[in-house]
Scaffold this motif. Sequence first.
Motif, PDB file in Angstrom:
ATOM      1  N   PHE A 241     -70.643  63.221   2.806  1.00 55.19           N
ATOM      2  CA  PHE A 241     -71.442  62.308   3.684  1.00 55.19           C
ATOM      3  C   PHE A 241     -72.599  63.254   4.943  1.00 55.19           C
ATOM      4  O   PHE A 241     -71.830  64.250   5.289  1.00 55.19           O
ATOM      5  CB  PHE A 241     -70.787  61.331   4.385  1.00 55.19           C
ATOM      6  N   GLN A 242     -73.455  62.596   5.214  1.00 57.54           N
ATOM      7  CA  GLN A 242     -74.054  63.385   6.517  1.00 57.54           C
ATOM      8  C   GLN A 242     -73.501  62.514   7.594  1.00 57.54           C
ATOM      9  O   GLN A 242     -73.188  61.475   7.835  1.00 57.54           O
ATOM     10  CB  GLN A 242     -75.424  62.862   6.176  1.00 57.54           C
ATOM     11  N   ILE A 243     -72.932  63.301   8.493  1.00 56.96           N
ATOM     12  CA  ILE A 243     -72.294  62.973   9.673  1.00 56.96           C
ATOM     13  C   ILE A 243     -73.166  62.113  10.439  1.00 56.96           C
ATOM     14  O   ILE A 243     -74.331  62.238  11.081  1.00 56.96           O
ATOM     15  CB  ILE A 243     -71.812  63.980  10.565  1.00 56.96           C
ATOM     16  N   GLY A 244     -72.473  60.758  10.830  1.00 60.44           N
ATOM     17  CA  GLY A 244     -73.372  59.899  11.842  1.00 60.44           C
ATOM     18  C   GLY A 244     -73.372  60.316  13.101  1.00 60.44           C
ATOM     19  O   GLY A 244     -72.726  61.287  13.622  1.00 60.44           O
ATOM     20  N   PRO A 245     -74.386  59.731  13.803  1.00 54.60           N
ATOM     21  CA  PRO A 245     -75.012  60.402  15.244  1.00 54.60           C
ATOM     22  C   PRO A 245     -73.631  60.254  16.292  1.00 54.60           C
ATOM     23  O   PRO A 245     -73.727  60.880  17.300  1.00 54.60           O
ATOM     24  CB  PRO A 245     -76.033  59.591  15.524  1.00 54.60           C
ATOM     25  N   ARG A 246     -72.918  59.328  16.086  1.00 54.91           N
ATOM     26  CA  ARG A 246     -71.656  59.087  17.138  1.00 54.91           C
ATOM     27  C   ARG A 246     -70.505  59.716  16.504  1.00 54.91           C
ATOM     28  O   ARG A 246     -69.362  59.746  17.164  1.00 54.91           O
ATOM     29  CB  ARG A 246     -71.501  57.596  17.147  1.00 54.91           C
ATOM     30  N   CYS A 247     -70.630  60.305  15.485  1.00 52.83           N
ATOM     31  CA  CYS A 247     -69.212  60.824  14.878  1.00 52.83           C
ATOM     32  C   CYS A 247     -68.878  62.494  15.229  1.00 52.83           C
ATOM     33  O   CYS A 247     -69.724  63.219  15.302  1.00 52.83           O
ATOM     34  CB  CYS A 247     -69.297  60.779  13.371  1.00 52.83           C
ATOM     35  N   LYS A 248     -67.596  62.778  15.542  1.00 51.30           N
ATOM     36  CA  LYS A 248     -67.037  64.077  15.772  1.00 51.30           C
ATOM     37  C   LYS A 248     -66.005  64.233  14.706  1.00 51.30           C
ATOM     38  O   LYS A 248     -65.328  63.563  14.498  1.00 51.30           O
ATOM     39  CB  LYS A 248     -66.864  64.127  17.238  1.00 51.30           C
ATOM     40  N   VAL A 249     -65.652  65.739  14.970  1.00 52.00           N
ATOM     41  CA  VAL A 249     -64.590  66.031  13.846  1.00 52.00           C
ATOM     42  C   VAL A 249     -63.928  67.148  14.777  1.00 52.00           C
ATOM     43  O   VAL A 249     -64.229  68.231  14.971  1.00 52.00           O
ATOM     44  CB  VAL A 249     -64.867  66.778  12.564  1.00 52.00           C
ATOM     45  N   PHE A 250     -62.518  66.442  14.902  1.00 50.50           N
ATOM     46  CA  PHE A 250     -61.693  67.549  15.825  1.00 50.50           C
ATOM     47  C   PHE A 250     -60.661  68.024  15.052  1.00 50.50           C
ATOM     48  O   PHE A 250     -59.957  67.428  13.914  1.00 50.50           O
ATOM     49  CB  PHE A 250     -60.994  66.784  17.036  1.00 50.50           C
ATOM     50  N   ASP A 251     -60.217  69.181  15.460  1.00 49.09           N
ATOM     51  CA  ASP A 251     -58.592  69.773  14.878  1.00 49.09           C
ATOM     52  C   ASP A 251     -57.629  69.123  15.697  1.00 49.09           C
ATOM     53  O   ASP A 251     -57.756  68.235  16.491  1.00 49.09           O
ATOM     54  CB  ASP A 251     -58.876  71.332  15.023  1.00 49.09           C
ATOM     55  N   GLU A 252     -56.439  69.890  15.361  1.00 49.30           N
ATOM     56  CA  GLU A 252     -55.133  69.191  15.810  1.00 49.30           C
ATOM     57  C   GLU A 252     -54.953  69.551  17.351  1.00 49.30           C
ATOM     58  O   GLU A 252     -54.107  68.787  18.030  1.00 49.30           O
ATOM     59  CB  GLU A 252     -53.915  69.634  14.965  1.00 49.30           C
ATOM     60  N   GLU A 253     -55.624  70.320  18.017  1.00 50.62           N
ATOM     61  CA  GLU A 253     -55.824  70.700  19.086  1.00 50.62           C
ATOM     62  C   GLU A 253     -56.852  69.845  20.165  1.00 50.62           C
ATOM     63  O   GLU A 253     -57.231  70.369  21.006  1.00 50.62           O
ATOM     64  CB  GLU A 253     -56.065  72.320  19.588  1.00 50.62           C
TER      65      GLU A 253
ATOM     66  N   GLY B 247     -68.618  74.773   8.495  1.00 54.09           N
ATOM     67  CA  GLY B 247     -68.466  76.067   7.469  1.00 54.09           C
ATOM     68  C   GLY B 247     -67.252  76.702   7.674  1.00 54.09           C
ATOM     69  O   GLY B 247     -66.967  77.889   6.863  1.00 54.09           O
ATOM     70  N   SER B 248     -66.271  76.258   8.460  1.00 55.42           N
ATOM     71  CA  SER B 248     -65.209  77.085   8.884  1.00 55.42           C
ATOM     72  C   SER B 248     -64.127  77.010   7.727  1.00 55.42           C
ATOM     73  O   SER B 248     -63.122  77.749   7.593  1.00 55.42           O
ATOM     74  CB  SER B 248     -64.529  76.686  10.284  1.00 55.42           C
ATOM     75  N   GLY B 249     -64.194  75.536   6.971  1.00 58.31           N
ATOM     76  CA  GLY B 249     -63.170  75.297   6.085  1.00 58.31           C
ATOM     77  C   GLY B 249     -61.994  74.683   6.724  1.00 58.31           C
ATOM     78  O   GLY B 249     -60.954  74.488   5.832  1.00 58.31           O
ATOM     79  N   MET B 250     -61.815  74.534   7.803  1.00 57.51           N
ATOM     80  CA  MET B 250     -60.838  73.952   8.560  1.00 57.51           C
ATOM     81  C   MET B 250     -60.785  72.460   8.326  1.00 57.51           C
ATOM     82  O   MET B 250     -62.007  71.750   8.707  1.00 57.51           O
ATOM     83  CB  MET B 250     -60.818  74.242  10.011  1.00 57.51           C
ATOM     84  N   ALA B 251     -59.726  71.624   8.200  1.00 62.47           N
ATOM     85  CA  ALA B 251     -59.489  70.381   8.240  1.00 62.47           C
ATOM     86  C   ALA B 251     -59.661  69.817   9.593  1.00 62.47           C
ATOM     87  O   ALA B 251     -58.960  70.344  10.320  1.00 62.47           O
ATOM     88  CB  ALA B 251     -58.393  69.942   7.399  1.00 62.47           C
ATOM     89  N   GLY B 252     -60.272  68.847   9.692  1.00 61.02           N
ATOM     90  CA  GLY B 252     -60.291  68.111  11.122  1.00 61.02           C
ATOM     91  C   GLY B 252     -60.300  66.444  10.878  1.00 61.02           C
ATOM     92  O   GLY B 252     -60.360  65.913   9.836  1.00 61.02           O
ATOM     93  N   ILE B 253     -59.939  65.703  11.973  1.00 65.12           N
ATOM     94  CA  ILE B 253     -59.818  64.284  11.873  1.00 65.12           C
ATOM     95  C   ILE B 253     -61.198  63.761  12.603  1.00 65.12           C
ATOM     96  O   ILE B 253     -61.726  64.279  13.673  1.00 65.12           O
ATOM     97  CB  ILE B 253     -58.728  63.986  12.639  1.00 65.12           C
ATOM     98  N   ILE B 254     -61.474  62.913  11.825  1.00 58.33           N
ATOM     99  CA  ILE B 254     -62.769  62.211  12.008  1.00 58.33           C
ATOM    100  C   ILE B 254     -62.766  61.045  13.236  1.00 58.33           C
ATOM    101  O   ILE B 254     -61.680  60.163  13.338  1.00 58.33           O
ATOM    102  CB  ILE B 254     -63.445  61.406  10.667  1.00 58.33           C
ATOM    103  N   ALA B 255     -63.580  61.028  14.279  1.00 63.96           N
ATOM    104  CA  ALA B 255     -63.682  60.129  15.280  1.00 63.96           C
ATOM    105  C   ALA B 255     -65.085  59.586  15.650  1.00 63.96           C
ATOM    106  O   ALA B 255     -66.064  60.477  15.156  1.00 63.96           O
ATOM    107  CB  ALA B 255     -63.118  61.036  16.623  1.00 63.96           C
ATOM    108  N   ILE B 256     -65.023  58.568  16.144  1.00 65.34           N
ATOM    109  CA  ILE B 256     -66.417  58.165  16.372  1.00 65.34           C
ATOM    110  C   ILE B 256     -66.501  57.353  18.001  1.00 65.34           C
ATOM    111  O   ILE B 256     -65.472  56.749  18.338  1.00 65.34           O
ATOM    112  CB  ILE B 256     -66.784  56.894  15.362  1.00 65.34           C
TER     113      ILE B 256
END
Length: 223
Positions: A40-52, A59-68
């Motif tokens: 999906f194309q990320i929405g304008p209010r959406c961020k993706v954070f790592d566990e820290e 492009g890092s290949g790191m998994a993150g949790i989706i937040a809005i």
Amino acid sequence: AGLLGHIPQVVLMDSFGASEALGFGSSAMTKDGEVRTATFQIGPRCKVFDEEENLVEPGSGMAGIIAIGGPIPLGYYKDPEKTAKTFRTIAGQRYSIPGDWCTVEADGAMTLLGRGSACINTAGEKVYPEEVEEALKTHPIIEDALVVGVPDDKWGQAVTGVVVLASGVTFDEDDVRRHVRASLAGYKTPKHILLTQVPLRASNGKADYKTVTEFARRDLGLA
């Protein structure tokens, strides 16, 4: 894609969100276009954070949790514990974080991995069921599939596929496993592939992981 074959002039829009968080992302499909599954194309209010709680680098290949952020609910009715877990403040901004994980591609799109609560831990590696399910369902003999983890002395949890076959086909477990292995890492390939004729989803179309896990444990003698 089948629908577009009948009405090729339309554009099919797919929106990604949750009851607690609308607007994670969207995708569009046309007859001549191609859309990657669960991308999906990320929405304008959406961020993706790592566990820290750092932003995931595209492009890092790191998994993150989706937040809005932005306009989001105050919380769950009379459930302060669940509210505190889902509605969190990061760097001074309040976010709704229902628990979906993804990777962020170099072009800024997100590829959905699945819910963290459904994640399978096998030999120290994390496996998101949806990714394996999509690989299973691309095999021509498989009509539907869900993937769960079952207890295993060696792996901790064994990745287990429960599948419904298309009518009139012959099941070859090794061939299905090779098919999955061609597109996914070896540790994501199901250790067990079980057959069932019971619907894998509830009446609303949602995956019934609880019932499927119980079935898998019984079928493998683990109940």
